[in-house]
Design a protein around this motif. Structure first.
Motif, PDB file in Angstrom:
ATOM      1  N   HIS A  11      57.272  71.252  17.389  1.00  0.00           N
ATOM      2  CA  HIS A  11      58.580  70.680  17.684  1.00  0.00           C
ATOM      3  C   HIS A  11      58.322  69.303  18.290  1.00  0.00           C
ATOM      4  CE1 HIS A  11      62.108  69.831  20.212  1.00  0.00           C
ATOM      5  NE2 HIS A  11      62.735  70.290  19.140  1.00  0.00           N
ATOM      6  N   VAL A  12      58.975  68.275  17.749  1.00  0.00           N
ATOM      7  CA  VAL A  12      58.748  66.897  18.180  1.00  0.00           C
ATOM      8  C   VAL A  12      60.011  66.344  18.816  1.00  0.00           C
ATOM      9  CG1 VAL A  12      58.110  64.571  17.440  1.00  0.00           C
ATOM     10  CG2 VAL A  12      57.082  66.552  16.315  1.00  0.00           C
ATOM     11  N   ALA A  13      59.841  65.670  19.958  1.00  0.00           N
ATOM     12  CA  ALA A  13      60.949  64.982  20.620  1.00  0.00           C
ATOM     13  C   ALA A  13      60.522  63.545  20.899  1.00  0.00           C
ATOM     14  CB  ALA A  13      61.319  65.680  21.922  1.00  0.00           C
ATOM     15  N   ARG A  14      61.417  62.624  20.654  1.00  0.00           N
ATOM     16  CA  ARG A  14      61.149  61.216  20.963  1.00  0.00           C
ATOM     17  C   ARG A  14      61.376  61.011  22.452  1.00  0.00           C
ATOM     18  NH1 ARG A  14      63.377  56.349  17.301  1.00  0.00           N
ATOM     19  NH2 ARG A  14      61.971  54.767  18.110  1.00  0.00           N
ATOM     20  N   THR A  15      60.408  60.420  23.148  1.00  0.00           N
ATOM     21  CA  THR A  15      60.510  60.226  24.596  1.00  0.00           C
ATOM     22  C   THR A  15      60.611  58.760  24.980  1.00  0.00           C
ATOM     23  OG1 THR A  15      58.097  60.301  24.771  1.00  0.00           O
ATOM     24  CG2 THR A  15      59.297  62.378  25.124  1.00  0.00           C
ATOM     25  N   GLY A  16      60.486  57.873  24.020  1.00  0.00           N
ATOM     26  CA  GLY A  16      60.569  56.429  24.247  1.00  0.00           C
ATOM     27  C   GLY A  16      60.637  55.743  22.907  1.00  0.00           C
ATOM     28  N   GLU A  17      60.625  54.422  22.917  1.00  0.00           N
ATOM     29  CA  GLU A  17      60.753  53.676  21.665  1.00  0.00           C
ATOM     30  C   GLU A  17      59.699  54.078  20.636  1.00  0.00           C
ATOM     31  OE1 GLU A  17      60.813  49.093  20.049  1.00  0.00           O
ATOM     32  OE2 GLU A  17      61.355  49.495  22.129  1.00  0.00           O
ATOM     33  N   ASP A  18      58.446  54.170  21.079  1.00  0.00           N
ATOM     34  CA  ASP A  18      57.350  54.555  20.183  1.00  0.00           C
ATOM     35  C   ASP A  18      56.549  55.731  20.726  1.00  0.00           C
ATOM     36  OD1 ASP A  18      57.694  52.601  18.118  1.00  0.00           O
ATOM     37  OD2 ASP A  18      56.863  51.082  19.463  1.00  0.00           O
ATOM     38  N   SER A  19      57.135  56.506  21.640  1.00  0.00           N
ATOM     39  CA  SER A  19      56.395  57.636  22.221  1.00  0.00           C
ATOM     40  C   SER A  19      57.082  58.953  21.878  1.00  0.00           C
ATOM     41  CB  SER A  19      56.251  57.461  23.732  1.00  0.00           C
ATOM     42  OG  SER A  19      57.503  57.331  24.354  1.00  0.00           O
ATOM     43  N   TYR A  20      56.237  59.973  21.742  1.00  0.00           N
ATOM     44  CA  TYR A  20      56.695  61.281  21.278  1.00  0.00           C
ATOM     45  C   TYR A  20      56.019  62.387  22.069  1.00  0.00           C
ATOM     46  CZ  TYR A  20      58.438  58.497  17.456  1.00  0.00           C
ATOM     47  OH  TYR A  20      59.107  57.545  16.742  1.00  0.00           O
ATOM     48  N   HIS A  21      56.711  63.522  22.172  1.00  0.00           N
ATOM     49  CA  HIS A  21      56.180  64.726  22.813  1.00  0.00           C
ATOM     50  C   HIS A  21      56.336  65.863  21.807  1.00  0.00           C
ATOM     51  CE1 HIS A  21      55.285  67.554  26.051  1.00  0.00           C
ATOM     52  NE2 HIS A  21      56.309  68.282  25.648  1.00  0.00           N
TER      53      HIS A  21
END
Length: 183
Positions: free
Chosen positions: A134-144
């Motif tokens: 499962h992927v979530a965007r945490t910033g402009e170019d960052s992901y968790h």
């Protein structure tokens, strides 16, 4: 994800891969829930001409496991405990025969907000099984990204001690944090 088409490589300089273990069994209070980092990893992301991700391959060096934290237990972990746990983890994973784990994406289902799912195949300890992150965007170019892995599905016998009274849970959590904008 990355805006430019082509192949993009990134590594442990761009983020972290964390394994989360939990304790189980009658003597669980004696053990620790562990946070273990994969110290060395690399990835290659392929981006199509339309700017959408088209492929992803990740390689994890299992010889680079580092115990970062241990919570719970009857006493805090020492540096020596951390080193011994890392050695034991490498033995349990059979790193002498399979020093690398790989994840190859077969489907990247990401929405316009950057969240979604990455599905593919994880190869670990000589066994390949499907895995969905499962992927979530945490910033402009960052992901968790997060997933759970059942050790027994890869032929791994979870660690036990005290005649089985203390066990590491079969399910291990995986957390990935990556910043694709890093140089």
């Amino acid at each position: 994800m990355a805006q430019q088409s082509g192949r993009h490589t990134f590594s442990s300089d761009h983020g972290r891969v964390i394994l989360l273990t939990a304790r189980d069994g009658l003597a669980a209070q004696a053990g620790h829930d562990l946070t273990i980092e994969v110290g060395t990893w690399s990835a290659e992301l392929t981006v199509a001409d339309d700017g959408k991700p088209a492929g992803l391959t990740v390689r994890l060096d299992l010889n680079s496991l580092v115990v970062r934290e241990g919570t719970g237990g009857v006493k805090p972990l020492t540096d020596r405990d951390r080193r011994e746990i890392a050695v034991t983890a490498r033995k349990v994973l059979g790193v002498d025969r399979h020093s690398q784990a790989t994840f190859t994406a077969s489907s990247l289902e990401l929405g316009t907000n950057g969240g979604g799912f990455v599905s593919g195949t994880l190869s670990l300890a000589g066994t390949s099984r499907p895995l969905r992150l499962h992927v979530a965007r945490t910033g402009e170019d960052s992901y968790h990204a997060t997933a759970s892995i059942r050790q027994s599905e890869f032929g791994i016998r979870p660690y036990t001690a005290f005649l089985g009274a203390l066990k590491v849970s079969d399910v291990v959590g995986v957390q990935v944090d990556v910043d694709l904008a890093s140089p």
